[in-house]
Design a protein around this motif. Structure first.
Motif, PDB file in Angstrom:
ATOM      1  N   UNK A 245       5.366  -8.677  14.006  1.00  0.00           N
ATOM      2  CA  UNK A 245       5.828  -9.948  14.551  1.00  0.00           C
ATOM      3  C   UNK A 245       5.539 -11.046  13.535  1.00  0.00           C
ATOM      4  N   UNK A 246       6.568 -11.850  13.246  1.00  0.00           N
ATOM      5  CA  UNK A 246       6.476 -12.804  12.143  1.00  0.00           C
ATOM      6  C   UNK A 246       6.786 -14.213  12.627  1.00  0.00           C
ATOM      7  N   UNK A 247       6.046 -15.187  12.108  1.00  0.00           N
ATOM      8  CA  UNK A 247       6.354 -16.599  12.316  1.00  0.00           C
ATOM      9  C   UNK A 247       5.934 -17.359  11.072  1.00  0.00           C
ATOM     10  N   UNK A 248       6.614 -18.451  10.804  1.00  0.00           N
ATOM     11  CA  UNK A 248       6.253 -19.259   9.646  1.00  0.00           C
ATOM     12  C   UNK A 248       6.479 -20.734   9.933  1.00  0.00           C
ATOM     13  N   UNK A 264       3.259 -21.565   5.414  1.00  0.00           N
ATOM     14  CA  UNK A 264       2.315 -20.674   6.092  1.00  0.00           C
ATOM     15  C   UNK A 264       3.137 -19.595   6.779  1.00  0.00           C
ATOM     16  N   UNK A 265       2.925 -18.363   6.361  1.00  0.00           N
ATOM     17  CA  UNK A 265       3.631 -17.224   6.960  1.00  0.00           C
ATOM     18  C   UNK A 265       2.610 -16.276   7.565  1.00  0.00           C
ATOM     19  N   UNK A 266       2.824 -15.944   8.819  1.00  0.00           N
ATOM     20  CA  UNK A 266       1.922 -15.054   9.540  1.00  0.00           C
ATOM     21  C   UNK A 266       2.701 -13.831   9.997  1.00  0.00           C
ATOM     22  N   UNK A 277      -3.638  -9.299  10.930  1.00  0.00           N
ATOM     23  CA  UNK A 277      -3.022 -10.589  10.647  1.00  0.00           C
ATOM     24  C   UNK A 277      -2.856 -10.687   9.135  1.00  0.00           C
ATOM     25  N   UNK A 278      -1.613 -10.665   8.685  1.00  0.00           N
ATOM     26  CA  UNK A 278      -1.301 -10.659   7.255  1.00  0.00           C
ATOM     27  C   UNK A 278      -0.694 -12.004   6.878  1.00  0.00           C
ATOM     28  N   UNK A 279      -1.330 -12.698   5.944  1.00  0.00           N
ATOM     29  CA  UNK A 279      -0.888 -14.024   5.520  1.00  0.00           C
ATOM     30  C   UNK A 279      -0.134 -13.983   4.203  1.00  0.00           C
ATOM     31  N   UNK A 280       0.275 -12.804   3.791  1.00  0.00           N
ATOM     32  CA  UNK A 280       1.102 -12.669   2.587  1.00  0.00           C
ATOM     33  C   UNK A 280       2.393 -13.462   2.758  1.00  0.00           C
ATOM     34  N   UNK A 281       2.750 -14.209   1.733  1.00  0.00           N
ATOM     35  CA  UNK A 281       3.919 -15.073   1.811  1.00  0.00           C
ATOM     36  C   UNK A 281       3.567 -16.519   2.038  1.00  0.00           C
TER      37      UNK A 281
END
Length: 597
Positions: A245-248, A264-266, A277-281
Motif C-alpha cells: 500500500x502506497x501513499x505520497x 515523502x513516499x511511504x 514501512x519502506x520510505x524508499x523514494x
C-alpha cells in the motif's frame, strides 16, 4: 560493556500476579513522568509535558512507559544502544547517571536529553530506568530551535554516554560545562536535575518490585507481558489483507531552498502478522537541519503509527500494555542518505513535521483496507516556535511553544479541533504562565475562522490561530508544514485547508502583514512584532451530502462553516435570519449535487 549480569530463567507467572506486576510497572512509569514534569522549571516540560519515562531490561526492551509523548518513550531503547557504543568508562556502576543526546548514536534529536540510571540488584545490573525531555536551549546556533545550519555540530552540545554521576559522585566539570554552554542555563540544569530525580525514583521502585516478588517472577512477568503485546499486535496485523500500500505527499521546503519541495513516499507492506514501512523514494537528505535521525525518530514514528491504528485504547476491546512487544512486528526501511536516514554529519534537529507527515501517509496508504480505523488527513504540521531575546541584565530568555493543529474527520465523528496530533500528544502553555515569566503577550488565541474545515459526512477538525507578540526586540525560529498541500479528504470527503504564518507589528497597523514561509530561522524581530500562526484544517470523511442538515446548520451558526459552503458542499439551504433549514430547498439542492458526482 563489562558489567555483571545474570540470565534470569523464564518463569510462568499466574494470571493474578501477572496483572498485579503489570499494574506496578505502569504505576512506576507514571510516577516517573509525574515527578519529572512537576519538578521541571521550563514550560515545555512542566506544562507541555514534552517527555517520556519508563523501565528497561538489560537487552534494552521497553518494559513500561509513561502515558505522555509516544515519540519520547519509544526512542529510549535507541538511546540505550547508543550509550552502549559510547559509555564513559565502558562500564556501569551503582550510582551512575548518564546523559545522552547524540543523534548518530540512537537519540531522537539533540534537544531531547536522555537521563539513564542503571538498576542493580544484589550487585548485578538487571535493568535501567530512563527518561527523555525536550530542553529549552542546549547552546545551538539559534536559541531553542534550529533549522538552517550546516551540520550536526551546529546543534549545540553533543553528549554521548557521559556520566553526570559516577558511583554516586557528581561530575562537577560536566555540570559546569552544561551550565556554561546554554542561553537558559538555570532552566536547563534544573530540568536535568528533575530528570535525574525521576530516573532514580524509577530505579528504586524497580528494585522494590523485585524485592517484593522475586527477580524470576518480575522478569518472567515482563517477558509474558511483552509476548502478549506482540501477540495482540500480530493478531491485529493479520486483519489487514496482505499487500503493498502506497501513499505520497510533499513537504514545503527544507528551510533554505524555498523553490524545492521534498517528497515523502511511504510503502506499507503487509505479510501475515508482520509489516514493513519502506520510505524508499522519499527525498534525499537536506543541507539544513531538516532531516530525521533513523534510530531515534524514523523507526519510532512507524511504531507509533501502528499503535494508533491497531491498539488505540478508545477503540480496542482489549487493553494492550505499552511495551517492546508492540514494536517487534514492525520493520522500518529508509535508504542511507535520505531525509529519513541521513549520513553523518548532517544536521537532524528539525525532525518534527517529517515524522508527522510520515504517520499521516501510513494512515492514507492503509485507508482502502482499514476504512473503520483510519481518519482523513490531519494538520500533521507540528508548529514548533522558539521565541527569545536578551534581558537588560544581559541574560537570555527563551520560550518554546508547540501550537495545536486539527485531526481529520473520523468514521463516526468529526475531527477534533485545535489539538496536537499524530506523533506528539503535548499540551498547550497557559497564557498566564507566559505573561508571568516572558516579555511576551498573546493577542489572539482561538479556533481558526478565515477558512472552513474539510467538508464531509464527518467534517475535518478546525485548526488554531495564535498571535504571539514580543514586547522587546528578539528572535523567532519556527518550524511548521503544510503551507502548500492541504490535509486530504477521504471516501468522498473534501480536502482541508493549508496553514499560514503572518508577521506584523502592532505599532504599524497600516503596514501589510508579511506572509512567512512555514520554516524560518533566527528571524530578528522588533518590539511589538507579532507572529500569527494559522494551523491547517483537517480533511473531511465521507460524502458531505450525507451529513445531517441540522449539523450543518449548527456549524453555520457557530461560525465554522460559511453559507456558501453549506450550500455548495453540503447541499443545505439555510435561512440565517430564522436560523432554520429550508428542507424542501435542501432536498432539491442535494439531488442536484448528487447528479454531478
Amino acid at each position: 560493556m563489562n558489567v555483571m549480569t545474570k540470565t534470569v530463567a523464564a518463569q510462568e507467572v499466574d494470571p493474578i500476579t501477572l496483572q498485579v506486576i503489570r499494574g506496578s510497572f505502569e504505576t512506576i512509569a507514571e510516577e516517573m513522568g509525574h515527578v519529572l514534569y512537576r519538578m521541571s522549571f521550563s514550560s515545555i516540560i512542566r506544562e507541555s509535558q514534552d517527555l517520556g519515562a519508563g523501565l528497561f531490561d538489560t537487552d534494552y526492551n521497553t518494559l513500561c512507559e509513561s502515558e505522555s509523548t509516544p515519540m519520547h518513550i519509544g526512542s529510549i531503547p535507541g538511546y540505550l544502544r547508543g550509550i552502549e557504543e559510547t559509555l564513559e568508562d565502558g562500564e556501569w556502576y551503582e550510582g551512575d547517571v548518564v546523559v545522552h543526546n547524540h543523534p548518530y548514536h540512537g537519540a531522537s534529536h539533540t534537544p531531547d536529553l536522555a537521563i539513564v540510571v542503571p538498576v542493580f540488584y544484589e550487585g548485578r545490573l538487571v535493568g535501567f530506568a530512563g527518561n527523555t525531555a525536550h530542553h529549552v536551549d542546549i547552546g545551538a546556533a539559534t536559541p531553542g530551535l534550529i533549522i538552517d545550519v550546516p551540520d550536526v555540530y551546529a546543534e549545540g552540545m553533543l553528549l554521548a554516554g557521559v556520566k553526570l554521576y559516577r558511583k554516586g559522585r557528581a561530575n562537577t566539570a560536566m555540570w559546569n560545562f552544561i551550565r556554561n554552554n546554554s542561553r537558559a542555563a538555570q532552566q536547563l540544569v534544573s530540568d536535568i536535575e528533575a530528570q535525574v530525580a525521576s530516573a532514580r525514583l524509577g530505579a528504586r521502585r524497580f528494585v522494590e518490585l523485585i524485592e517484593k516478588y522475586g527477580e524470576e517472577v518480575v522478569f518472567g512477568a515482563a517477558n509474558q507481558l511483552m509476548a502478549y503485546s506482540e501477540r495482540m499486535t500480530r493478531q491485529r496485523l493479520t486483519e489487514i489483507p496482505d499487500g503493498e500500500y502506497v501513499a505520497e505527499g510533499w513537504l514545503d521546503d527544507d528551510g533554505r531552498n524555498r523553490d524545492r519541495q521534498l517528497k515523502v513516499k511511504v510503502t506499507v507492506r503487509v505479510s501475515g502478522d508482520e509489516v514493513e514501512v519502506d520510505l524508499t523514494g522519499s527525498a534525499d537528505q537536506t543541507p539544513t537541519a531538516y532531516n530525521v535521525p533513523f534510530e531515534g525518530s524514523t523507526k519510532v514514528a512507524a511504531y507509533a503509527a501502528f499503535r494508533k491504528l491497531l491498539l488505540d485504547t478508545a477503540t480496542s476491546d482489549i487493553r494492550v500494555p505499552s511495551n517492546e512487544g508492540s514494536f517487534r512486528p514492525v520493520k522500518v526501511t529508509a535508504p542511507l542518505g535520505s531525509i529519513f536516514n541521513p549520513r553523518a554529519p548532517a544536521s537532524a534537529e528539525a525532525r518534527f513535521t517529517q515524522c508527522n507527515r510520515m504517520i499521516d501517509l501510513i494512515i492514507r496508504a492503509l485507508a482502502p483496507v482499514l476504512p473503520e480505523q483510519v481518519i482523513a488527513g490531519s494538520s500533521a504540521s507540528i508548529s514548533f516556535a522558539a521565541y527569545s531575546g536578551v534581558r537588560p541584565s544581559g541574560e537570555y530568555w527563551v520560550f518554546l511553544e508547540v501550537n495545536e493543529g486539527a485531526y481529520g474527520g473520523r468514521p463516526r465523528s468529526d475531527g477534533p479541533d485545535a489539538i496536537d496530533n499524530l506523533m506528539a500528544n503535548t499540551r498547550n502553555n497557559p497564557l498566564e504562565d507566559l505573561a508571568m515569566h516572558i516579555p511576551m503577550i498573546c493577542d489572539r488565541y482561538e479556533l481558526r475562522d478565515d477558512v472552513p474545515p474539510g467538508a464531509g459526512e464527518f467534517r475535518g477538525g478546525i485548526g488554531v490561530v495564535k498571535a504571539q507578540r514580543v514586547l522587546t526586540p528578539g528572535f523567532i525560529t519556527h518550524e511548521s508544514e503544510r503551507h502548500t498541500e492541504a490535509p486530504w479528504g477521504i471516501f468522498g470527503g473534501h480536502d482541508g485547508e493549508v496553514g499560514k504564518c503572518l508577521l506584523y507589528n502592532t505599532d504599524a497597523p497600516d503596514d501589510p502583514a508579511q506572509e512567512m514561509h512555514s520554516k524560518f530561522s533566527g528571524l530578528e524581530v522588533r518590539a511589538n512584532d507579532v507572529m500569527a500562526y494559522y494551523s491547517p484544517n483537517g480533511g473531511g470523511f465521507g460524502d458531505p451530502l450525507n451529513r445531517p442538515a441540522q449539523k450543518v446548520l449548527e456549524d453555520v451558526l457557530d461560525g465554522f462553516v460559511p453559507l456558501d459552503q453549506a450550500r455548495d458542499a453540503y447541499g443545505v439551504i439555510i435561512d440565517l435570519a430564522e436560523e432554520t433549514v429550508d428542507l424542501e430547498a435542501t432536498n432539491r439542492q442535494r439531488e442536484k449535487l448528487r447528479k454531478k458526482q
